[in-house]
Design a protein around this motif. Sequence first.
Motif, PDB file in Angstrom:
ATOM      1  N   GLN A 118       0.809  -1.118  -0.053  1.00  5.79           N
ATOM      2  CA  GLN A 118       0.040   0.040   0.024  1.00  5.79           C
ATOM      3  C   GLN A 118       0.909   1.171  -0.095  1.00  5.79           C
ATOM      4  O   GLN A 118       0.549   2.286   0.704  1.00  5.79           O
ATOM      5  N   THR A 153      -8.023   0.182  -3.430  1.00  7.82           N
ATOM      6  CA  THR A 153      -8.351   1.477  -3.737  1.00  7.82           C
ATOM      7  C   THR A 153      -8.733   2.514  -2.498  1.00  7.82           C
ATOM      8  O   THR A 153      -8.924   1.643  -1.386  1.00  7.82           O
ATOM      9  N   SER A 154      -8.453   3.601  -2.573  1.00  9.99           N
ATOM     10  CA  SER A 154      -8.748   4.452  -1.507  1.00  9.99           C
ATOM     11  C   SER A 154     -10.176   4.889  -1.344  1.00  9.99           C
ATOM     12  O   SER A 154     -10.515   5.645  -0.394  1.00  9.99           O
ATOM     13  N   ALA A 173      -5.173   8.024   3.752  1.00  9.81           N
ATOM     14  CA  ALA A 173      -6.339   7.763   2.792  1.00  9.81           C
ATOM     15  C   ALA A 173      -6.615   9.120   2.089  1.00  9.81           C
ATOM     16  O   ALA A 173      -6.956   8.842   0.845  1.00  9.81           O
ATOM     17  N   THR A 183      -3.603   8.986  -0.467  1.00  8.45           N
ATOM     18  CA  THR A 183      -3.816   7.847  -1.574  1.00  8.45           C
ATOM     19  C   THR A 183      -4.876   8.315  -2.664  1.00  8.45           C
ATOM     20  O   THR A 183      -4.483   8.132  -3.695  1.00  8.45           O
ATOM     21  N   LEU A 184      -5.940   8.891  -2.153  1.00 13.50           N
ATOM     22  CA  LEU A 184      -7.086   9.323  -2.910  1.00 13.50           C
ATOM     23  C   LEU A 184      -6.576  10.393  -3.861  1.00 13.50           C
ATOM     24  O   LEU A 184      -6.692  10.344  -5.203  1.00 13.50           O
TER      25      LEU A 184
END
Length: 576
Positions: free
Chosen positions: A194, A234-235, A267, A270-271
């Motif tokens: 991740q 996925t975020s 998060a 990451t998004l």
Amino acid sequence: MTRISRLCTALGIAAAVVLGGSGCTVIAPNGPYTVNNDEGAGDPLSKPFQRMIAIPPQPGWGAEDTIRGLQAAMAAYADDPSILAGYLTPEARAKWTAAGPVTVIQDQYEVSVPPPRESETSSKVTLKGHYLALINEDDSYKPTGGPWERPFELVKLPEGYRVSALPPGLLLTESDVARAYRPTNLYYVNRSTQDRLVVDRVRLRLDTKETFAQTVLERLLEPPTEALRGAVTTSFPPGIKIESIRSGEDRVIINLSGELDTLDLSAEETLRGQIRNSLNKNEIAKGRIIEIMVDGESYTVDRPDTVDQWLDDDVRDSAYYVDKGAVHYLTKDGGGGAVAGAAGEEHEGFGHFAVSAGPNPLIAAKTSTGISVAGLAPEGAWQEVVQGADLTPPTWNRDGTLWTYDGKNGVLLKYDPARGQAEPVEVPAELDELDVNRFRIARDGVRVAVTTGENTVQIGALTGEGAGTKLGNLQLLTTTETGNEIKDIAWRDDEHLLVLAQGTAGQTLNEINVGDGETTGVPLKDRLESVAAFQDQVLADVATKGGTKLIVLSPDQQTWTTKIEKKGGAPLLPLG
């Protein structure tokens, strides 16, 4: 039907309208042609394209014109499904569905119609062409090849010919796909670590009702293609929707709806990484601020100068080569000194070297009894970490683990230096029956290239995480003719694999996009022994009478220049 009337019929079967333009272009009898369209080019969220306009079947059309019109109606189906229905009998219409893979054939196809018989009310027609690809329901593009044909049965009704049965799915030509689809890179997150984005290449159909930016992000909210199922995450939490996307002078504003944790900074980062790369790598909104909102409230802002570590490989400029079993540094000027420790000393029987990434890389080598590892430090000594006489050359993962396939026992082994032992990893059952001779992990830590036999390359993925990691999702990438041999493979980047093959006519070096099979040939002058690559850097070694020279591929991918005249064998780059 006269030649003139047949020509007029073919001209009327379909038309391509350039979106944003003021008129339409009639399609010639030999198929659609490309019309340049600059309208909308200034919109950072859109892609210009031509829309296919089909017309209903006409009473005066023969069986061939009806089939060609049917194919044009398939090309226009996504924009107007009503036209295709008019080509079918009520019974066929009730049974047919557009669901399923899209079949793609070459533009030039033949419609074979038997001579008509008096008072005949039906006709069996065969469409023949060359098979190009499938676009699967997960939007993956899978090239194929060879002759292709499909029979059709038409019945003659008072209003003209109609198709009485149609297999599910759409049939498109190469031009249809080029006109209405775009190769697109989506970015998901490496499930195991991740800390890295993984590219997933798809073919997305342009939608007349929304911008391409919205098409891309809507697809990003869906699961990845089958090739990456179980290997990435996925975020985006479940239930997130794209409410709107707007563009201003210097920014793109994306409004989401759903539940997002505003306190989870990881998060959020990451998004932003997923959105930024999925837009910018497809030349959308590049150089603009991306403002992300949730239910109309500001959530996060991504600026063009943001440091993006999501695609970082920690490889740097490190490059090596091997002379008489000793590993040397490669400098900008050519050959350098030997590396520190035992890896820099001459050793017989050591070969197939591999280098890990990071600030303190390790060297692995294959011997007659197993795989040995040494540190690049004065005290670094060779230590055998995996035993076996039938092991594939070692390959490092970005998480610091070392991998090899034990062909004798049919076991994939992972060695973790932190744990000090090799552990088996689950593999697909069919792999046990194949002769696995190379196993290479891509720098994203997810994709894997496997060569089996002498002439086949498969692509898989490391799915799951932790103790549950296993090899899965194996799919054929390429195969050579019988009698040819794949001499080497090397990951150039996360998407592209270099495949060096030897045949009776000489060598080929192909760069293959593992997402859609797009292949580019690299010109060769010398007979290569091996190849190593990282992004723009491609190295190879050539056996000569004076020794082994090391050559480098030019930035334009057209010529090779000598880096080391002799004593420059087996180039190495970290990972890949």
